[in-house]
Design a protein around this motif. Structure first.
Motif, mmCIF file in Angstrom:
data_model
loop_
_atom_site.group_PDB
_atom_site.id
_atom_site.type_symbol
_atom_site.label_atom_id
_atom_site.label_comp_id
_atom_site.label_asym_id
_atom_site.label_seq_id
_atom_site.Cartn_x
_atom_site.Cartn_y
_atom_site.Cartn_z
ATOM 1 N N TRP A 28 11.563 -42.586 50.009
ATOM 2 C CA TRP A 28 12.382 -43.106 51.106
ATOM 3 C C TRP A 28 13.426 -42.081 51.514
ATOM 4 C CZ3 TRP A 28 16.810 -47.134 50.563
ATOM 5 C CH2 TRP A 28 17.258 -47.509 51.839
ATOM 6 N N ILE A 29 14.351 -41.778 50.607
ATOM 7 C CA ILE A 29 15.338 -40.745 50.911
ATOM 8 C C ILE A 29 15.249 -39.700 49.808
ATOM 9 C CG2 ILE A 29 17.724 -40.309 51.607
ATOM 10 C CD1 ILE A 29 18.125 -43.286 51.751
ATOM 11 N N PRO A 30 14.301 -38.774 49.920
ATOM 12 C CA PRO A 30 14.102 -37.826 48.812
ATOM 13 C C PRO A 30 15.349 -36.990 48.509
ATOM 14 C CG PRO A 30 12.839 -37.194 50.772
ATOM 15 C CD PRO A 30 13.364 -38.556 51.020
ATOM 16 N N GLN A 31 16.168 -36.741 49.536
ATOM 17 C CA GLN A 31 17.368 -35.925 49.312
ATOM 18 C C GLN A 31 18.260 -36.534 48.238
ATOM 19 O OE1 GLN A 31 16.260 -36.863 52.271
ATOM 20 N NE2 GLN A 31 16.399 -35.234 53.772
ATOM 21 N N SER B 240 16.399 -39.891 56.320
ATOM 22 C CA SER B 240 15.908 -38.671 55.699
ATOM 23 C C SER B 240 15.916 -37.472 56.648
ATOM 24 C CB SER B 240 14.485 -38.927 55.208
ATOM 25 O OG SER B 240 14.305 -38.303 54.006
ATOM 26 N N ALA B 241 15.439 -37.677 57.866
ATOM 27 C CA ALA B 241 15.335 -36.555 58.798
ATOM 28 C C ALA B 241 16.716 -35.995 59.137
ATOM 29 C CB ALA B 241 14.627 -37.009 60.063
ATOM 30 N N LEU C 66 19.326 -36.225 57.409
ATOM 31 C CA LEU C 66 19.914 -35.594 56.219
ATOM 32 C C LEU C 66 19.457 -34.152 56.072
ATOM 33 C CD1 LEU C 66 19.789 -38.478 53.623
ATOM 34 C CD2 LEU C 66 21.776 -37.448 54.678
ATOM 35 N N ASP C 67 18.212 -33.885 56.469
ATOM 36 C CA ASP C 67 17.736 -32.506 56.417
ATOM 37 C C ASP C 67 18.555 -31.599 57.336
ATOM 38 O OD1 ASP C 67 15.824 -32.478 54.521
ATOM 39 O OD2 ASP C 67 14.173 -33.023 55.863
#
Lengths: 532, 501
Positions: free
Chosen positions: A70-73, B483-484, B486-487
């Motif tokens: 989901w949120i790999p970061q 997620s996007a 955050l990148d």
């Protein structure tokens, strides 16, 4: 069945969301929305029953797990799974949701589309909390459960609904943010948001200050929801103002989220802090039992009375959890052994019993208080008041209603043969071996419970001579004029009987249900002991 | 192309502004609705071109590529480009939505949209500037154009007041900042951020003791903070904000509280992280104090407002306090996933769409029922259900409820604070979140909880609806799948943090 098992939880979780969207997008007429919603809610109910049977009790542990990125970061993922603790609670959620939708179809005629949309959304968020095994996911569901309930109270509630809804939202929000900070603390200590992994990584082991901070952060979040004394003040307002189905879900499921969080997160993650603060948990629980019961005796509003009885009954859950918390570490176990000269095995058994009692009380309270709130709603639809002084002698006028109320009320006070008894027995028996003084203090509450159930509810409302002058304006459930109280009609009976049946079933033969909880309780105790 | 290619977004905006200006002078077809909207469309076009240019500069695929320097005074790095993308997105949404609003209220459309592009240009330069004189010039440029835009409705006394107030406070803030810059120049002999940093490192050395000329660094830091804090509406420099937001035309208030704030935070972050690295122990408590005062003052003042526009104005002051919390918790030594700078950038990005959306709802109500009072929102669910639902999403995002962008913004800044073990800061933020929920919910309560409010359905302009929809989708998208973003955020912040010695 292999392929079903791999996605069953995802279907269970997201189906209510799909239903909610269907209501908004396709809902045309009110009757179509109502019918569609009830049918749609049968799927999660069916799946939760399937889980009851499909869960491999012998193997135990987490089953049907699913994981997706989901949120790999942040190393946060979509991780869901069930164990013996969550399966019965999922069933409870699905059951009460279906019954609430069914009952609401009979009494809600205003802004129907929004109402059913919100009810589905509420079910989605509650199922999510019980399923989530990832802190971020857990928190997301935890918080969004606030939103539909806020609207349900605020739009379809009573006179003072705006105040009650806002109070409910803000109190729970403050608790939740405290929990968020604790979640972040755990994340930085362990590097993962996975609930199971994080607990195994022993966050803050050996650092009691930080562990206590995190413990209390979580506690604040959960205590506002349970609600534990002294964080309970939002509850009477919210319950009293909420529409009937809202009260049922609020008391039946939402309060359980807090207790579930304590069992799922607090005890396994912070065993040392749990031991250190166990007396506080037990004390708050015992005070809630006694205080809640005394406040009930003083109530003049029937719904408010039931609401306060929830404070008292959720105190049992806190008492059981707190007692078990005291023996989470070998040191805690040793000190309990030294105090009473019992064997470690006996103490462990008592702790498991206290946990079983707490979990059982969660389930039973959902069934019993859910039923009581339905019954209050049923009489309110006819009398349009909940003032206890306006009732009396209804036993002869509404025998069916009387019979069901009598059953639910006796179950609530813990009459043997009905569901409530076992939970009280297990909780007190378990707690007594570990924290005898607080447990003994708590038993005062049982006596007072008998007072308000027998005197305030049964005698005040049902017994004695029926006096037509006390309350002159009666209607039928459809809102037409009636000369006096009318008895329950078909859809109300259909709503009530499953709950009444469950009370008898669990009361007479609790073993199947307890075996789920017992598995998890034993696992929890073993997990923590191995951890240290 | 070389250096010119690096400043493509700025060039596009400059051409756009001059083009509209010339067009306005050359053709004066009198006051006409049509001309006004075509100017609006033109400026949206140029802004979109600038946005595309900024996106192209954002080097996500190639994180190894270092920052580029244009004309020695501007650093083109991912940090600046990300902020530019944020700013331009906000300006485009405001432009599209604000066309009809401005057209109805003022005749000088060409002039308005010229300044609007100029403002975007000023912000764009400010976030890339690596030389304090250029920073000062860009901020002054931004301020002067903003004064004119805030007071643009010349017949409207409230608008005049807004412009004047902004001007008076602003000129003092600029003067104070200039004084701070001169102190830095005196102490270090340079105006370049990295040279200032190097000079201070040399003076202070490893001993971490401030001595000699380094003493000038502390007052300079405070003075520059005051100047930039004015732009970012930090307490105690925020008094202009509510009056200016309330009185200016709503499109102007929208960008002042979002894009302009993002620019100020970007400059602030660049200045502190690059130039003031040696003073980290000193600026952390100062910024923490500002953060606490800002969020508490903003929230407490917002509680008592009966105008929704004013309430959002105060709430955006409070939001600045949360964003500052992220800056407090920047870990320049060892960047991690939940670094404070990531928090600042994510928060700014999510906040932009949310707050633009909230102001657009206010604009929609002004357009249709001509009121910003909270009573105008009563029963909105009956009159304009989608508007009410979207506003609720924005308000929940501002509160920080999950599945909205605002949640992950708060999640990150709180996370950064916890990571640095500033528990008290996080706890005060937590209490503030509770207070803020109260006034945000008051509006929700008005919109939904009343059974009256049957009235005519509101006729919200199509363009406004489009902008609102984009804001809603962006807010929910960041909340569901961050997620996007955050990148992008982490490539942006890593590059800025990597220049720190």
């Amino acid at each position: 069945m292999e392929s079903l098992d791999s996605i069953v939880l995802t279907i269970l979780l997201f189906w209510p969301l799909v239903s909610a969207l269907l209501v908004i997008l396709l809902g045309k007429s009110d009757s179509q929305i109502k019918k569609g919603s009830i049918w749609a809610s049968l799927l999660p109910l069916g799946l939760s029953i399937y889980l009851l049977f499909a869960y491999d009790s012998a193997a135990g542990g987490m089953q049907f797990e699913q994981f997706a990125e989901w949120i790999p970061q942040l190393n946060a993922g979509y991780h869901i799974g069930v164990d013996g603790l969550s399966i019965p609670l999922l069933f409870l959620t699905a059951l009460l949701s279906t019954l609430s939708l069914y009952y609401s179809a009979g009494v809600i005629n205003e802004r129907v589309k929004e109402y059913f949309f919100l009810m589905h959304l509420l079910e989605f968020s509650m199922l999510g909390v019980f399923l989530a095994l990832d802190y971020v996911l857990f928190y997301v569901f935890w918080e969004i459960s606030l939103v539909p309930m806020y609207f349900l109270i605020g739009i379809w509630g009573g006179e003072n609904r705006g105040y009650a809804a806002t109070k409910f939202f803000i109190y729970t929000l403050v608790g939740s943010v405290a929990m968020l900070l604790a979640i972040l603390g755990v994340y930085f200590a362990t590097g993962t948001f996975d609930i199971v992994e994080a607990a195994a990584a022993k966050p803050f082991a050996g650092n009691l200050t930080l562990a206590s901070l995190a413990f209390w952060g979580f506690f604040l979040g959960f205590a506002f929801k349970v609600p534990s004394f002294p964080f309970h003040t939002w509850l009477p307002d919210a319950h009293t103002e909420a529409p009937t189905a809202g009260s049922v879900i609020l008391a039946g499921v939402l309060l359980k989220l807090g207790a579930y969080g304590m069992l799922r997160i607090m005890l396994p993650s912070f065993p040392e802090a749990s031991v250190y603060w166990a007396t506080w948990l037990v004390g708050l629980g015992a005070i809630a039992i006694v205080y809640g019961a005394f406040v009930c005796v003083a109530q003049t509003d029937l719904k408010r009375l039931i609401a306060y009885s929830s404070v008292s009954h959720m105190g049992y859950v806190m008492l059981g959890i707190g007692a078990a918390a005291a023996v989470m570490t070998p040191e805690g176990l040793a000190s309990a052994v030294n105090r009473f000269g019992l064997t470690p095995q006996a103490i462990q058994d008592s702790a498991a019993m206290a946990l079983n009692g707490a979990a059982l009380q969660m389930f039973n309270h959902g069934i019993i208080t859910g039923a009581l709130f339905f019954l209050v709603g049923i009489i309110y639809e006819r009398a349009h008041t909940r003032d206890l002084s306006r009732f009396g002698g209804l036993a002869t006028k509404t025998p069916h209603f009387y019979g069901l109320m009598l059953t639910a009320a006796f179950a609530s006070l813990g009459l043997p043969g009905l569901a409530g008894f076992w939970a009280e027995l297990f909780t007190f028996r378990g707690a007594f071996a570990i924290m005898p003084y607080w447990a003994a203090f708590g038993t005062i509450g049982i006596v007072i419970t008998a007072v308000y159930i027998l005197y305030r509810i049964i005698q005040n409302v049902f017994l004695g001579e029926y006096d037509p002058a006390k309350l002159t304006h009666w209607t039928t459930v459809q809102g037409e004029h009636a000369d006096g109280p009318t008895d329950m009609v078909g859809f109300e009976k259909v709503t009530m009987w499953p709950l009444i049946a469950a009370m008898f079933l669990i009361g007479i033969y609790p073993t199947p249900l307890v075996s789920y909880f017992n598995k998890s309780a034993r696992e929890l105790l073993a997990f923590v002991q191995n951890l240290i | 192309m070389g250096d010119l290619g690096y400043i493509a977004p700025e060039i596009i905006l400059l051409i756009g502004a001059l083009f509209i200006f010339c067009l306005d002078v050359a053709y004066d077809p009198g006051v006409g609705r049509k001309s006004g909207l075509s100017y609006m469309a033109l400026s949206a076009l140029f802004l979109t071109a600038a946005l595309v240019a900024a996106v192209l500069q954002l080097n996500i695929s190639d994180p190894e590529a270092g920052p580029k320097v244009a004309f020695s005074m501007m650093t083109i790095d991912n940090f600046g480009s990300f902020i530019k993308v944020t700013i331009f997105s906000g300006m485009i949404l405001t432009t599209i939505a604000g066309g009809r609003y401005m057209n109805r209220r003022s005749g000088n459309q060409g002039e308005f949209w010229t300044f609007f592009l100029m403002v975007s240009l000023a912000m764009s330069i400010a976030v890339s500037a690596n030389n304090l004189v250029l920073v000062y010039l860009a901020i002054e440029f931004l301020s002067i154009t903003s004064y004119m835009l805030a007071g643009f409705l010349r017949e409207n006394r409230r608008s005049n007041e807004a412009g004047l107030k902004y001007f008076l406070y602003g000129s003092i803030a600029s003067a104070v900042m200039l004084y701070g810059i001169s102190l830095l120049y005196g102490a270090t002999g340079s105006l370049y951020l990295h040279e200032i940093a190097a000079a201070f490192t040399e003076i202070i050395g490893d001993s971490r003791e401030i001595s000699g000329l380094a003493f000038a660094g502390l007052p300079a830091m405070l003075l520059i903070l005051a100047g930039l804090g004015f732009k970012a509406s930090l307490a105690p420099f925020y008094q202009w904000a509510p009056d200016t937001y309330d009185g200016s035309p709503t499109p102007v208030a929208t960008y002042l509280s979002t894009a302009s704030k993002a620019a100020a935070f970007a400059v602030l972050a660049r200045f502190f992280i690059v130039a003031m690295a040696s003073f980290e122990v000193n600026w952390v408590p100062v910024l923490a104090a500002f953060s606490i005062i800002t969020m508490s003052m903003g929230n407490l003042a917002a509680l008592r407002q009966s105008s929704v526009k004013r309430m959002i104005a105060y709430s955006s002051v409070a939001q600045a306090g949360y964003i500052l919390m992220g800056l407090v918790a920047v870990t320049s030594s060892s960047p991690s996933a939940m670094d404070g700078l990531n928090g600042v950038l994510l928060y700014l990005f999510a906040y932009l769409f949310t707050n633009v959306g909230a102001f657009l709802v206010v604009m929609a109500l002004e357009e249709t029922v001509d009121s910003t009072h909270i009573s105008a929102y009563r029963g909105l669910i009956k009159r304009a259900p989608w508007l009410a639902v979207m506003f609720t999403i924005f308000l929940l995002s501002l509160t920080g409820i999950p599945l909205t962008g605002g949640f992950f913004g708060k999640f990150y800044v709180f996370g950064a604070a916890i990571q640095r073990q500033y528990f008290w800061l996080a706890a005060i933020g937590m209490i503030n979140a509770g207070i803020a929920a109260f006034y945000y919910l008051r509006v929700v309560r008005e919109m939904f909880f009343t059974h009256e409010g049957e009235g005519e359905a509101l006729d919200v302009p199509m363009a406004l609806q489009t902008s609102l929809l984009i804001c809603t989708v962006a807010t929910v998208w960041i909340g569901v799948y961050p997620s996007a973003v955050l990148d992008w955020v982490s490539t942006a912040s890593v590059q800025l943090l990597s220049v720190v010695p």
